[in-house]
Write an enzyme that holds these catalytic residues in place. Structure first.
Site, PDB file in Angstrom:
ATOM      1  N   ARG A  90      75.791 -66.466  64.164  1.00 14.94           N
ATOM      2  CA  ARG A  90      76.523 -65.288  63.480  1.00 14.94           C
ATOM      3  C   ARG A  90      76.660 -65.343  61.993  1.00 14.94           C
ATOM      4  O   ARG A  90      76.646 -66.349  61.513  1.00 14.94           O
ATOM      5  CB  ARG A  90      78.250 -65.404  63.797  1.00 14.94           C
ATOM      6  CG  ARG A  90      79.031 -64.368  63.262  1.00 14.94           C
ATOM      7  CD  ARG A  90      80.436 -64.522  63.700  1.00 14.94           C
ATOM      8  NE  ARG A  90      81.286 -63.513  63.046  1.00 14.94           N
ATOM      9  CZ  ARG A  90      82.081 -62.726  63.433  1.00 14.94           C
ATOM     10  NH1 ARG A  90      82.156 -62.394  64.659  1.00 14.94           N
ATOM     11  NH2 ARG A  90      82.999 -62.092  62.382  1.00 14.94           N
ATOM     12  N   ARG A  99      77.146 -57.405  60.905  1.00 15.76           N
ATOM     13  CA  ARG A  99      77.240 -58.817  61.692  1.00 15.76           C
ATOM     14  C   ARG A  99      76.229 -58.828  62.826  1.00 15.76           C
ATOM     15  O   ARG A  99      75.940 -58.007  63.430  1.00 15.76           O
ATOM     16  CB  ARG A  99      78.463 -59.005  61.995  1.00 15.76           C
ATOM     17  CG  ARG A  99      79.413 -58.109  62.892  1.00 15.76           C
ATOM     18  CD  ARG A  99      80.345 -57.264  62.643  1.00 15.76           C
ATOM     19  NE  ARG A  99      81.122 -57.265  61.338  1.00 15.76           N
ATOM     20  CZ  ARG A  99      82.113 -57.685  61.069  1.00 15.76           C
ATOM     21  NH1 ARG A  99      82.922 -58.386  62.059  1.00 15.76           N
ATOM     22  NH2 ARG A  99      82.927 -57.797  59.844  1.00 15.76           N
ATOM     23  N   ASP A 102      79.734 -59.826  67.150  1.00 16.12           N
ATOM     24  CA  ASP A 102      81.417 -59.819  67.221  1.00 16.12           C
ATOM     25  C   ASP A 102      81.787 -59.901  68.792  1.00 16.12           C
ATOM     26  O   ASP A 102      81.185 -59.001  69.454  1.00 16.12           O
ATOM     27  CB  ASP A 102      81.878 -58.572  66.802  1.00 16.12           C
ATOM     28  CG  ASP A 102      82.890 -58.715  65.397  1.00 16.12           C
ATOM     29  OD1 ASP A 102      83.104 -59.976  65.243  1.00 16.12           O
ATOM     30  OD2 ASP A 102      82.956 -57.757  65.022  1.00 16.12           O
ATOM     31  N   ASP A 104      85.170 -59.714  70.689  1.00 13.81           N
ATOM     32  CA  ASP A 104      86.833 -59.496  70.414  1.00 13.81           C
ATOM     33  C   ASP A 104      87.632 -59.422  72.100  1.00 13.81           C
ATOM     34  O   ASP A 104      87.069 -58.607  72.671  1.00 13.81           O
ATOM     35  CB  ASP A 104      87.185 -58.326  69.666  1.00 13.81           C
ATOM     36  CG  ASP A 104      86.895 -58.508  68.399  1.00 13.81           C
ATOM     37  OD1 ASP A 104      86.405 -59.572  67.826  1.00 13.81           O
ATOM     38  OD2 ASP A 104      86.291 -57.065  67.555  1.00 13.81           O
TER      39      ASP A 104
HETATM   40  N1  ROI Z   1      81.918 -50.230  63.491  1.00  8.24           N
HETATM   41  C1  ROI Z   1      81.223 -50.121  64.781  1.00  8.24           C
HETATM   42  N2  ROI Z   1      80.387 -48.869  64.955  1.00  8.24           N
HETATM   43  N3  ROI Z   1      81.008 -50.961  65.693  1.00  8.24           N
HETATM   44  C2  ROI Z   1      81.526 -52.098  65.510  1.00  8.24           C
HETATM   45  O1  ROI Z   1      81.565 -52.974  66.607  1.00  8.24           O
HETATM   46  C3  ROI Z   1      82.101 -52.479  64.335  1.00  8.24           C
HETATM   47  N4  ROI Z   1      82.685 -53.740  64.061  1.00  8.24           N
HETATM   48  C4  ROI Z   1      83.278 -54.067  63.059  1.00  8.24           C
HETATM   49  C5  ROI Z   1      83.551 -52.886  61.918  1.00  8.24           C
HETATM   50  C6  ROI Z   1      82.640 -53.595  60.567  1.00  8.24           C
HETATM   51  C7  ROI Z   1      84.973 -52.850  61.356  1.00  8.24           C
HETATM   52  N5  ROI Z   1      82.861 -51.795  62.109  1.00  8.24           N
HETATM   53  C8  ROI Z   1      82.248 -51.617  63.187  1.00  8.24           C
HETATM   54  O2  ROI Z   1      83.806 -55.234  62.757  1.00  8.24           O
END
Ligand code: ROI
Length: 167
Positions: A90, A99, A102, A104
């Site tokens: 990461r 990134r 992620d 979550d």
């Molecule tokens: N924007 C999109 N489209 N998808 C994401 O998973 C995502 N994740 C984030 C931020 C940078 C806020 N923007 C994102 O963490």
């Protein structure tokens, strides 16, 4: 008669990537989720291409949602998710920026969690089409812990602006 099975919870994980072959990042993350202790992946949405939320001078994201049945407690699951993120190298270049991966926790059964490390349901999930649309795809009957129907949230975000890139 004894029942040694550990009670499991239905958990939903959001996956997102916009660096280093995002589709492969998500595929690899799904495999890793399925090997977590006392955990099965029960559904994975299609992979969607979405415009970045945040600075627009970054690549589009690939997003998906996975459903798990897990006996891991929330913070133990969070530790495992962060380990998978680290395993996949990461990098996060800036706040609200690009990134590699992620992961979550969106929902953990019906639990509401407000702790230093973890807020469940995810604080902004209702506003994010790249979360709500794939979640609705795999669990159209779902309600949030506050009783709100996911179908209502999905309706509000129609028409969505994403394209399916892999199934
Ligand atoms: N924007 C999109 N489209 N998808 C994401 O998973 C995502 N994740 C984030 C931020 C940078 C806020 N923007 C994102 O963490």
């Amino acid at each position: 008669m004894q029942n040694n099975t550990i009670p499991k919870s239905a958990v939903y994980i959001a996956l997102g990537s916009n660096l280093d072959n995002p589709i492969a990042q998500l595929q690899s993350a799904v495999r890793a989720l399925d090997t977590l202790p006392d955990t099965q992946v029960t559904a994975v949405s299609a992979f969607y291409r979405s415009k970045p939320l945040g600075p627009q001078d970054q690549p589009d994201f690939i997003n998906a949602v996975a459903a798990l049945e897990t006996a891991l407690l929330p913070l133990d699951l969070l530790d495992h998710l962060q380990h998978i993120e680290q395993q996949q190298g990461r990098v996060r270049l800036r706040r609200w920026g690009e990134r590699t991966l992620d992961l979550d926790i969106l929902l953990y059964g019906e639990l509401i969690i407000e702790s230093e490390r973890l807020s469940v349901p995810h604080y902004d999930m209702a506003n994010r089409e790249f979360v709500i649309v794939p979640l609705y795809e795999i669990s159209p009957q779902l309600r949030l812990p506050n009783g709100e129907k996911l179908a209502n949230l999905a309706d509000k975000l129609k028409p969505h602006h994403m394209e399916i890139v892999a199934i």
